[in-house]
Design an enzyme around this catalytic site. Sequence first.
Site, short mmCIF file in Angstrom:
data_model
loop_
_atom_site.label_atom_id
_atom_site.label_comp_id
_atom_site.label_asym_id
_atom_site.label_seq_id
_atom_site.Cartn_x
_atom_site.Cartn_y
_atom_site.Cartn_z
N ASP A 1 0.85 -1.19 0.00
CA ASP A 1 0.00 0.00 0.00
C ASP A 1 0.88 1.24 0.00
OD1 ASP A 1 -3.01 0.90 0.67
OD2 ASP A 1 -1.61 2.18 1.78
N ASN B 1 -2.95 13.02 -2.98
CA ASN B 1 -4.15 13.44 -3.71
C ASN B 1 -4.64 14.80 -3.24
OD1 ASN B 1 -4.69 11.53 -5.69
ND2 ASN B 1 -5.87 10.21 -4.33
N ASP C 1 -2.70 9.69 -9.73
CA ASP C 1 -2.69 8.61 -10.73
C ASP C 1 -1.28 8.31 -11.22
OD1 ASP C 1 -5.40 8.29 -10.54
OD2 ASP C 1 -5.89 9.31 -12.41
N GLU D 1 -4.87 2.36 -4.04
CA GLU D 1 -3.41 2.48 -4.04
C GLU D 1 -2.74 1.22 -3.51
OE1 GLU D 1 -4.76 4.40 -0.09
OE2 GLU D 1 -5.55 4.06 -2.10
#
Length: 325
Positions: A200, A208, A217, A242
């Site tokens: 992760d 973000n 992204d 993620e």
Amino acid sequence: MPAKLPEDAAKPLEFLARHRLAATPQNYTLAYVALSDPGSPIGRAVAEIIAEGYRIKQDEADHILEAHGTTTFFGAYERKNGELSAHLRHQTIKIGELASSAADATGALARELSEEATTLSGGGADSTSIVARMIEHSLQAQARLTAAMDEVKTLREELEAARNDAQRDELTGLANRRAIDAHLAELAEKGEPRVIALCDIDHFKSVNDRYGHGVGDRVIKLVASTLEDACTAQFVGRWGGEEFIVIMPSSDIAAVIKRLNQARQTLADTKFKLRETDEPMGLISFSGGVALAVGGKQANVTALQQADKALYRAKDEGRNCILSA
């Protein structure tokens, strides 16, 4: 001389001939799916009948298509993928229709040549005219057959591309959840040991929030490619968001941890900057949890739970590290 059928189109026709089934689009569809995807419901049903050397009968073929032809055509596609399954079903049936029409064209040509030969031997027509007409008919049939087989090839390529796309994550190109589940199920069926790792991205929400989803992204794609490079020849997929999964058919947990640490180090050694402003982004890292699965499906479930717990221990212990269950 009639064009030779491509191997992909010829094999189903050979199957039908061997089992004395008419070359209808429906039967061609049955043969095509049984040969190209033996793990599908249709493939398994056909294999069960012919396993002992028996021929499959027309009523059995009809029953199989009726039972499975409108639900799951290919083993990897479930009911929820109805739109894609319908597309593949349409493409497969169309291939059958094209192959049948090509075979009809060849048969019609043979009949025409036979009729012309009879006329010629009877002396009832000018031989030059008859030969010219025979050549014209032959060229026309050849052109129709070639065009049909070209379309068969195109449809086959589209079908294979659709099957591949349905198992790939659109953003990263890695295996998606559907492909991951199928791979885990296959390994469970074999019962061989496999190491499962869940990874992760650290502090991804802040990436973000600070830089926007476009940059987020790009970070996901970056970590995905780094994991894929470090885990060459192993199965790497996007588990969701993620989070990623690495699956290695082995009992060597240390080897998987070593590969994941190589990926972490590659990220740590790279200075990341925003493409738009050249602003440094700081460290991009991930945490991971690793567990061993031995046995069937339940072993996968247990190993995933253990890997998930190890992953969150890694988060609690400061992130940017890999821990085993």
